[in-house]
Write a protein that holds these residues in place. Structure first.
Motif, PDB file in Angstrom:
ATOM      1  N   THR B 404     -20.274  70.161  21.783  1.00 34.09           N
ATOM      2  CA  THR B 404     -20.742  70.085  20.303  1.00 34.09           C
ATOM      3  C   THR B 404     -19.562  70.761  19.516  1.00 34.09           C
ATOM      4  O   THR B 404     -18.655  70.890  20.100  1.00 34.09           O
ATOM      5  N   LYS B 405     -19.764  70.466  18.174  1.00 34.90           N
ATOM      6  CA  LYS B 405     -18.648  70.723  17.325  1.00 34.90           C
ATOM      7  C   LYS B 405     -19.464  71.729  16.137  1.00 34.90           C
ATOM      8  O   LYS B 405     -20.321  71.216  15.811  1.00 34.90           O
ATOM      9  N   TRP B 406     -19.099  72.691  15.886  1.00 36.52           N
ATOM     10  CA  TRP B 406     -19.489  73.334  14.707  1.00 36.52           C
ATOM     11  C   TRP B 406     -18.681  72.930  13.273  1.00 36.52           C
ATOM     12  O   TRP B 406     -17.608  72.927  13.413  1.00 36.52           O
ATOM     13  N   ILE B 407     -19.756  72.464  12.487  1.00 35.40           N
ATOM     14  CA  ILE B 407     -19.129  71.980  10.977  1.00 35.40           C
ATOM     15  C   ILE B 407     -19.538  73.202  10.154  1.00 35.40           C
ATOM     16  O   ILE B 407     -20.786  73.614   9.886  1.00 35.40           O
ATOM     17  N   MET B 408     -18.537  73.866   9.376  1.00 37.80           N
ATOM     18  CA  MET B 408     -18.948  74.727   8.156  1.00 37.80           C
ATOM     19  C   MET B 408     -18.607  73.967   7.098  1.00 37.80           C
ATOM     20  O   MET B 408     -17.601  73.438   6.806  1.00 37.80           O
TER      21      MET B 408
END
Lengths: 415, 415
Positions: B404-408
């Protein structure tokens, strides 16, 4: 008999009982441990004073002594952490998926504890209590290998935790401190296949690398953060500088600190200069290509390959001019540790390309790299920040300390 | 330049393009590859005939030759597997979590490919195509290290796959075969830190152990299945025997085969005897404690520690009498490989205690161990069965090949 293996064997022995603990019992134990830490603060501070004395005699740096030092307020903070973990939802038992198969078998996937969790970490004694709290709440036994410099403090803390467990009829072996005199205990912990389900290292890049590459048990790589902040020509310059300064200077010793600024070549010279000046005025030493920077009027310290490749964890920053978003992505692909990468831009296409092109746990669009944190993300706690891709990526809290079990319920089905 | 590192570098280079591929393009490529395999079956069969000749000359066992052998029907089956993967949902881009933080930052967690996936496997050439299909659909580049005995077959298969990719404008490096002459290529693959995101071994227990303990890149342990079937005194005996026979004899060479039967001491002597006789009548050789078994009238082959500790993968089974559910749990805790453990029982408490007390990827209540399989579980495909606890546990399909990748998304927030 190897001492660490023996401790791991005892941890494995109590793991099923910990896995079966009802949530209210775990929460009550966590609250009781918080109370006990406050009540027995004097004991802990006495042990801590001895560690600090030894540290000073051994010539430990001031920053290290500060990390090691406890006082009443810090102990209160540590106890508060346990209370917060008690207030979080219990991940154990959550049903993640389920279906009835065509043959009538009912299948469900349930969260269960990992079992035995090892931590290898450096001076901060708060990790001892935090790791215990998160492990207990997620139903795991914890094997803690703290640093030698914090040995007496850690022993005092673990004594309080174990006494609390024992007083409530819970196994003392739910939390055990491993010997810290030599590196042998680390080696034993990370090779205890069949006894240890995961080892999480926390500390310097060197510590993490040595644990991950030396382990034969599963590990989770955490916390090396060579974070970049790319300023696109489309950025709102004032906001970009604010994000950059916050990421760099808020706390320089943490993994989410910004370590390199990437300037879009298309930025006007005076904007590039404004970025470098803002850093310098904030007391940050800028390391970059001297000629490139002189071309837009900035004076910087000459940068070596190491400036781009390594974390400073100090009031220093590397600086490079890159060819737009693609140049930033290429630079980051070469040097990133996969932690957090930020972009300041207003152009939607630049944001989209950066977000999809950068391979990291967190991509921060128009926000400081400092936000990568379990509490900021709303997880309520954090055991570390995973920079690997398997199991967990980014801040890890309670669910990340669990695995799953598939349960089939049939009535005599054969295939 | 090291050949494997060079291949891994090229895989890493094309990974971003693979990660960004729209689902319809991936599905069209998979279908085209299936068609091409059918069209070029003659080429593949010719290469396979050469491998079979060499194998026969080298004195390969019949079972190994059978695993290696392809024919038109098997190639059709392999092509059908690609078509099935094309029909599965694309895991990439799925949003797993998201919230707006109090400071206004919008945070979301998105599924992204792992990047570069390595496979180390033994003779079966179908794994070459299956791994390619699952890797491509999940947006990953695949580095395949098949066995030396299948070298020409694998080369022919990969040539078909790469030509199909190239004809569609996709990078040939999406699937690469590693050298298989020596063990060096395995060593290089599992130590290519920074280039390889995961290595999945498939094959013998020895192969898996050597990959997992020798790796410095992340690995997923798969497929060693020392599976047990416990028959409780409360079981419906007819159904219990059916489950046991199915688990043992359906296919003896697979990881979900039952390898040990555990008989509740509380079962009447004639029931215990009926279980052993049913196995023997089905042609299974029973290895157990000779005296214990004689006590209820059964004659068995004397069992050694290895009988309980290792997989037979043959028409043999170990047998032990245990003291109820707790005895079964203790025996399993000692010998289990964490794959699948079955119980036959009608008593709800026995089922509950077994389910929670056994530490395995799958617990089968009144169902055959043979059901542990990605397709049976409704996943539509399977890259392997994880017997470790991190990242994935049990059958793995497309989502298990992602991270997964967290995107802010902020507007200039600082902390």
């Amino acid at each position: 008999m190897n001492e660490v293996y023996e401790q791991a064997r005892r941890a494995k022995e109590v793991a099923p009982a910990l896995a079966a603990l009802p949530t209210p019992e775990k929460d009550a134990a966590l609250t009781a441990a918080a109370d006990a830490l406050t009540q027995r603060a004097a004991e802990v501070l006495e042990a801590n004073a001895l560690d600090l004395d030894s540290g000073r005699q051994a010539g430990l740096a001031e920053a290290m002594l500060d990390r090691l030092a406890l006082d009443a307020a810090r102990i209160e903070g540590i106890a508060g952490g346990l209370r917060q973990v008690a207030s979080l939802p219990d991940p154990v038992g959550e049903v993640l998926a389920g279906r009835t198969l065509p043959n009538g078998i009912r299948l469900r996937q349930v969260r269960v504890p990992l079992g035995v969790m090892g931590m290898v970490y450096e001076a901060r004694p708060n990790v001892t209590v935090d790791a215990f709290g998160l492990a207990l709440k997620s139903g795991n036994a914890a094997l803690l290998r703290g640093s030698k410099t914090a040995r007496r403090t850690n022993e005092a803390l673990v004594a309080v935790l174990q006494d609390t467990l024992a007083a409530r009829g819970l196994p003392r072996e739910a939390v055990q401190l491993l010997p810290s005199e030599t590196h042998d205990s680390v080696r034993d912990l990370i090779t205890a296949r069949g006894l240890v389900d995961v080892v999480i290292p926390r500390g310097s890049a060197r510590l993490i690398e040595s644990v991950v590459t030396g382990a034969t048990v599963p590990t989770i790589e955490t916390g090396t953060g060579n974070c970049h902040c790319y300023i696109d020509a489309s950025a709102d310059l004032g906001r970009a500088i604010a994000i950059l300064l916050n990421g760099k200077t808020r706390r320089v010793s943490v993994c989410n600190a910004t370590e390199t600024v990437l300037l879009d070549a298309a930025l006007p010279a005076h904007d590039k200069l404004a970025v470098i000046r803002a850093l310098q005025e904030a007391g940050v030493e800028v390391h970059g290509d001297v000629e490139t920077h002189a071309a837009f009027g900035a004076r910087v310290t000459p940068a070596t390959e190491a400036d781009f490749a390594e974390e400073y964890l100090s009031m220093d920053i590397a600086s490079a001019v890159v060819d737009g978003v693609d140049g930033a992505i290429a630079h980051i692909a070469r040097y990133s540790s996969g932690h957090t990468e930020a972009i300041a831009a207003q152009d939607a296409d630049a944001l989209r390309r950066f977000t999809s092109g950068v391979d990291a746990a967190v991509v921060a669009c128009n926000a400081s790299t400092a936000f990568t944190d379990g509490e900021e993300f709303g997880m309520g706690a954090e055991i570390g920040i995973s920079t690997q891709k398997l199991h967990a990526r980014g801040p890890m809290a309670l669910p990340e300390l669990t695995t799953t079990k598939w349960i089939m319920e049939g009535s005599g089905q054969v295939r």
